[in-house]
Design an enzyme around this catalytic site. Structure first.
Site: not given
Length: 502
Positions: A2, A28, A101-102, A257, A303, A365-366
């Site tokens: 988030c 998010g 966040n987490g 990412y 990314t 790609d990442d």
């Protein structure tokens, strides 16, 4: 994953928080919310959807006050119900609003404690609601009508003893200020800055430095692992190390990412880290594929672009933008539900046939998580006329679920879980597949000149969970909660009249 932000200012903060959340939108897209405080009253707006849809002019006009916090939500084990949009609020003591966040890894135990010992009711499946109630209980235990910063830090020291996992938090304590704190290992990012104005110093705390840069705040520093900072309504800053000081071990996937390339996390430039990732991946190709026949390098937007450009330069091969991205669709990796992800790939990307026809293409790609997107893009490349399609990943094989706030699914839904590189290559339909080595990725992200970070949370790659206390029983429960089939059933229940009667 988030995005969170908190602001203590000398003027209205609604626009500043809105702008910051817009810059953190990549973290998010499921829901967004904001709480501001004015004359002891809270103003709240939160709902499902991206920031620009949640906050309209009519909402912004009602978000009064010079202090506030905001949140851009990305669900992990919860649902997409608007009931889980943040910030969460409890009225006692003082009135506390919290954005998180987490992921807490002992949520089940905490939820039981909160009900049986703290005598508090939890109304959602969100660990963030559990967290705000744990914080509220410990503040209540201080027993102060007017809490001092020391009272707040004393309460938070007990919170640290109760909660486990990876987290970065901002909490608005009505009438007193904003509290910000970070997990003891520094897994989730949190940084603060200041700005001088005619009426005094303003402060901002956010998940990424880019939010501070854009708002004109001078970056002060990252909040340290296990550290708490309190920005009071008189614009004083208070700090305390609330648990044992540790060297930071941020999430390595942030540099691969999640974070924006113009962000700096723990004094490490994300952009520079991605350049280094490209250098090391190019070196591996040179070392292990001496006689390659690659005609063109094409990034899978967005990314991977930095690493892909570096690979092309190191291999002396043309770099081309062969995939055009629809800017008005979200990031497929963080979309809830595998059906939505599958449908969105071709809505999100469209090939430029000229760059593929009769060429041996190296797509970059990442990372590769479920493999759904990779398979679809490889099919698109062949349909566009590519002779051979190779795929390089700037990250190693993602073999294990993340327990610290990234919705990497049940291990069985990860394409690399218990599979060899050749088996993965066959499943996604590539002619050749190259993964970054974990040691190279770590070295790519270390910046000895500017940062003291020497270790990272690498659990998604090697299954080593740095907080400990993660056993197979926990992972099995997580797998059940995060499986796409379970999320679909939870989502249906959350939106039913039984859970949300009219």
């Amino acid at each position: 994953m988030c995005g969170i932000v908190g602001v203590v200012a000398t003027s209205m903060v609604n626009q500043t928080i809105f702008d910051a959340l817009t810059l953190l939108q990549h973290r998010g897209q499921d829901a967004a919310g904001m709480v501001t405080s004015h004359n002891g009253l809270l103003c709240l707006r939160k709902d499902n959807g991206p920031v620009s849809e949640v906050f309209r002019t009519r909402h912004m006009k009602k978000l009064h006050g010079n202090i506030g916090i905001g949140h851009a939500r990305y669900p992990t084990a919860g649902t997409s119900s608007s009931a889980e949009a943040q910030p969460f609020y409890v009225n006692s003591p003082y009135g506390i609003s919290l954005a998180h966040n987490g992921n807490l890894t002992n949520t089940a135990k905490l939820k039981q404690e909160v009900f049986e010992s703290d005598l508090r009711h939890i109304n959602t499946t969100s660990d963030s609601e559990v967290l705000v109630n744990v914080l509220a209980h410990e503040l209540h235990e201080e027993g102060k009508l007017v809490p001092t910063p020391d009272d707040i830090f004393n309460a938070l020291e007990r919170v640290y003893k109760r909660i486990e996992g990876g987290y970065a938090v901002v909490a608005l304590i009505t009438g007193y200020g904003i509290l910000a704190f970070r997990d003891p290992d520094g897994i989730r990012p949190l940084i603060y800055g200041s700005k001088e104005t005619e009426n005094g110093t303003e402060y901002m705390v956010a998940s990424e430095s880019v939010a501070l840069d854009a708002a004109g705040f001078k970056i002060e520093r990252d909040i340290r692992p296990g550290e708490a900072m309190f920005f009071d309504v008189k614009h004083n800053v208070h700090q305390r190390q609330c648990t044992e000081a540790k060297a930071p071990r941020p999430c390595l996937f942030e540099y691969v990412y999640f974070a924006r390339p113009d962000t700096v996390i723990d004094s490490i430039s994300v952009y520079k880290a991605r350049i280094n990732q490209g250098d090391r991946l190019a070196a591996k190709i040179k070392r292990e594929w001496v006689d390659h026949d690659i005609d063109v390098v094409i990034p899978i937007p967005d990314t991977s672009r930095t690493a892909a450009l570096q690979i092309a330069q190191e291999l002396n091969i043309p770099f081309r933008e062969g995939l055009v991205k629809n800017r008005y669709i979200g990031r497929t990796f963080i979309m809830p539900g595998q059906t939505v992800r599958k449908k969105s790939v071709r809505q999100k990307l469209n090939p430029v046939p000229f760059e593929f026809k009769d060429k041996n293409v190296l797509l970059v790609d990442d990372s590769i998580v479920r493999g759904t997107t990779s398979k679809e893009i490889i099919e698109m490349a062949r349909e566009a006329g590519a002779k051979k399609v190779y795929l390089a990943s700037a990250a190693p094989e993602v073999r294990y679920p993340n327990v610290y706030g990234i919705d990497m699914p049940a291990a069985t839904e990860l394409i690399a879980h218990e599979r060899t590189v050749d088996e993965i290559c066959e499943l996604i339909g590539a002619d050749r597949l190259i993964f970054q080595d974990l040691e190279d990725l770590i070295e790519a992200c270390i910046d000895e000149k500017h940062s003291d970070v020497r270790e990272f949370d690498t659990s998604v790659f090697d299954g080593k969970y740095i907080t400990g206390n993660i056993d197979q029983e926990y992972l099995n429960g997580l797998a059940n909660a995060r499986s796409d089939s379970n999320k679909a059933s939870v989502e249906e229940a959350a939106n039913s009249d039984l859970m949300h009667p009219m």
